[in-house]
Scaffold this motif. Structure first.
Motif, short mmCIF file in Angstrom:
data_model
loop_
_atom_site.label_atom_id
_atom_site.label_comp_id
_atom_site.label_asym_id
_atom_site.label_seq_id
_atom_site.Cartn_x
_atom_site.Cartn_y
_atom_site.Cartn_z
N TYR A 122 46.80 38.34 37.90
CA TYR A 122 45.23 38.51 37.87
C TYR A 122 45.53 38.49 36.32
CZ TYR A 122 42.71 42.67 36.63
OH TYR A 122 41.76 43.50 35.95
N VAL A 166 47.38 38.77 42.07
CA VAL A 166 45.94 39.38 43.02
C VAL A 166 46.26 38.50 44.43
CG1 VAL A 166 43.74 38.22 43.75
CG2 VAL A 166 44.07 38.91 40.79
N VAL A 186 44.53 44.09 43.63
CA VAL A 186 45.72 43.32 42.54
C VAL A 186 46.21 44.34 42.52
CG1 VAL A 186 45.29 44.35 39.89
CG2 VAL A 186 43.34 42.71 41.46
N GLN A 208 51.40 42.30 36.78
CA GLN A 208 49.64 42.20 38.16
C GLN A 208 49.52 40.79 38.96
OE1 GLN A 208 47.36 44.69 36.38
NE2 GLN A 208 46.95 46.09 37.96
#
Length: 284
Positions: free
Chosen positions: A77, A34, A24, A32
């Motif tokens: 995310y 991933v 993350v 955010q």
């Protein structure tokens, strides 16, 4: 990270590891993402194209893909949250609708997806077949059984049980269905309960297949609130005029063969015995 800069036009500030090659990453402009490294050749592409294919209709939420390359995929995310019955039922209804979006053929990859794809850490071949029995036998059972025999996991008599399943697939499959749009790896860890009160699909091994396969996978490793999911699924499928065929519960072991054989190849041990029991149960 270079992949995050490339696919978000933002500067990564810091990250923490999730495991499985994923992290993350917090961005300088807020938010955010991933960043996930592929498990092998084509893995990042397979995941990204799978997410986009599953998400294009909006039936079930999936993380938006910012970009992907040979080695990395970068996606939104989704903060985790608790599972609850309303989300489970809505997820089931959405999954029924997603399956009925269909696929070009049994074994077909997502658009622009690779034929040589992955399920977790195991290779998986996606190529169209004319019917489900030929697809399931040639790409989802036989290659993994051969690997197990080569490694001494199964002897000749045990391998013959799987051969018998493959030979009888036309009668074991139940009423023929058109190819469904499958997540392909719908175990409990890939149903992500979010803080916005929904259930999301992540980490797909997407392809055209039989919709009972996703349902069997949900049952295999104890998905939370499964009966609520299945109830919502049954309602959604019936409302769309495509209820599950009679006897689908009896075919669960047949559809669990693929993930159990994958786990046998990857981890051995008790999965080999479990796969063999499922094969015998499928034969009746």
């Amino acid at each position: 990270m270079a992949a995050v800069r490339r696919y978000t036009d933002a500067t990564p500030l810091h990250c923490y590891r999730l495991g499985g090659g994923a992290a993350v990453v917090s961005l300088d402009g807020g938010g955010q993402v991933v960043a996930k490294e592929g498990a092998g050749p084509n893995a990042a592409r397979a995941e990204a194209t799978g997410l986009m294919w599953l998400g294009e209709s909006g039936d079930v939420p999936v993380p938006a893909v910012h970009g992907y390359g040979d080695d990395w995929v970068v996606m939104d995310y989704v903060p985790p949250g608790p599972a609850h019955p309303e989300a489970a039922k809505a997820f089931g209804r959405g999954l029924a609708a997603l399956h009925l979006r269909g696929a070009p053929g049994f074994g077909s990859p997502p658009p622009d997806g690779p034929a040589d794809a992955w399920i977790g850490l195991a290779p998986m071949r996606n190529e169209p077949h004319v019917d489900w029995p030929s697809f399931y036998a040639s790409t989802r059972i036989e290659p993994y059984v051969r690997t197990c025999v080569d490694r001494g996991v199964y002897d000749t008599d045990e391998a013959a049980v799987f051969d018998a399943v493959c030979a009888r697939l036309p009668e074991l499959q139940g009423p023929p269905e058109p190819p469904a749009r499958l997540h392909g790896d719908a175990w409990s860890g890939n149903v992500h309960w979010s803080d916005d009160g929904r259930a999301w699909l992540i980490d797909p091994a997407a392809h055209g297949g039989h919709r009972e396969t996703d349902l069997a996978m949900l049952r295999l490793f104890g998905t939370p609130l499964l009966e609520h999911i299945l109830g919502g699924y049954a309602e959604g499928a019936a409302d769309a005029g495509s209820p599950l065929a009679d006897g689908w519960q009896d075919r669960v072991p047949l559809h669990q063969l693929f993930p159990l054989l994958v786990h046998t190849v990857l981890f051995g041990g008790g999965y080999a015995r479990q796969a063999l029991r499922a094969a015998r149960a499928a034969l009746g």
